[in-house]
Design a protein around this motif. Structure first.
Motif, short mmCIF file in Angstrom:
data_model
loop_
_atom_site.label_atom_id
_atom_site.label_comp_id
_atom_site.label_asym_id
_atom_site.label_seq_id
_atom_site.Cartn_x
_atom_site.Cartn_y
_atom_site.Cartn_z
N LYS A 22 0.82 -1.22 0.00
CA LYS A 22 0.00 0.00 0.00
C LYS A 22 0.85 1.27 0.00
CE LYS A 22 -3.61 2.31 2.67
NZ LYS A 22 -4.40 2.28 3.91
N ASN A 23 1.88 1.33 0.86
CA ASN A 23 2.61 2.57 1.07
C ASN A 23 4.08 2.53 0.68
OD1 ASN A 23 0.34 3.95 2.19
ND2 ASN A 23 0.64 2.80 4.07
N ALA A 24 4.64 1.34 0.45
CA ALA A 24 6.06 1.18 0.12
C ALA A 24 6.94 2.05 1.02
CB ALA A 24 6.31 1.49 -1.35
N PRO A 25 6.84 1.88 2.34
CA PRO A 25 7.59 2.75 3.25
C PRO A 25 9.10 2.52 3.15
CG PRO A 25 6.66 0.89 4.45
CD PRO A 25 6.12 0.81 3.05
N ALA A 26 9.85 3.60 3.34
CA ALA A 26 11.31 3.49 3.36
C ALA A 26 11.76 2.85 4.67
CB ALA A 26 11.95 4.86 3.19
N GLU A 27 10.95 3.05 5.72
CA GLU A 27 11.24 2.45 7.02
C GLU A 27 9.93 2.04 7.68
OE1 GLU A 27 13.23 3.64 11.30
OE2 GLU A 27 14.05 4.51 9.49
N LEU A 28 9.95 0.87 8.30
CA LEU A 28 8.76 0.34 8.96
C LEU A 28 9.19 -0.42 10.20
CD1 LEU A 28 5.69 -0.32 8.89
CD2 LEU A 28 6.25 -2.30 7.48
N GLN A 29 8.47 -0.19 11.30
CA GLN A 29 8.73 -0.94 12.53
C GLN A 29 7.57 -1.88 12.78
OE1 GLN A 29 9.67 1.91 15.66
NE2 GLN A 29 11.82 1.39 15.38
N VAL A 30 7.91 -3.09 13.23
CA VAL A 30 6.91 -4.11 13.50
C VAL A 30 7.20 -4.72 14.87
CG1 VAL A 30 5.81 -6.22 12.65
CG2 VAL A 30 6.91 -4.67 11.03
N GLN A 31 6.18 -4.81 15.72
CA GLN A 31 6.33 -5.45 17.02
C GLN A 31 5.64 -6.80 17.00
OE1 GLN A 31 4.77 -2.40 19.74
NE2 GLN A 31 6.83 -2.32 20.60
N VAL A 32 6.37 -7.83 17.44
CA VAL A 32 5.82 -9.18 17.54
C VAL A 32 6.32 -9.81 18.84
CG1 VAL A 32 5.63 -9.54 15.03
CG2 VAL A 32 7.75 -10.17 16.20
N ASP A 60 9.25 -9.24 23.88
CA ASP A 60 8.77 -8.72 22.60
C ASP A 60 9.95 -8.44 21.69
OD1 ASP A 60 6.15 -8.79 23.50
OD2 ASP A 60 6.13 -6.68 24.08
N TYR A 61 9.69 -8.43 20.41
CA TYR A 61 10.71 -8.12 19.40
C TYR A 61 10.24 -6.96 18.56
CZ TYR A 61 12.03 -12.91 20.61
OH TYR A 61 12.38 -14.05 21.29
#
Length: 67
Positions: A22-32, A60-61
């Motif tokens: 959708k957004n093709a972000p240059a940076e993205l953070q994901v919490q799992v 968490d990671y």
């Protein structure tokens, strides 16, 4: 920031796929909260051309995906 804690694969990977498409972000953070999710998201992100770094804290990671 995508918060996918408490969700089992493949849901977190699908959430990341949707955001990338959708957004093709240059940076993205994901919490799992699962090492399986870390491995699967890392594999997907690298195939999409992202560098992935992982920080662990309190069970968490946090994955940071950067182009």
């Amino acid at each position: 920031m995508i918060d996918a804690r408490g969700m089992s694969c493949p849901i977190p990977v699908v959430m990341v796929q949707k955001e990338v498409k959708k957004n093709a972000p240059a940076e993205l953070q994901v919490q799992v909260d699962s090492m399986v999710c870390v491995e699967n998201i890392t594999r997907y992100a690298r195939l999409q051309g992202y560098e992935v770094s992982v920080a662990e804290g309190g069970g968490d990671y946090t994955l940071t995906l950067k182009k």
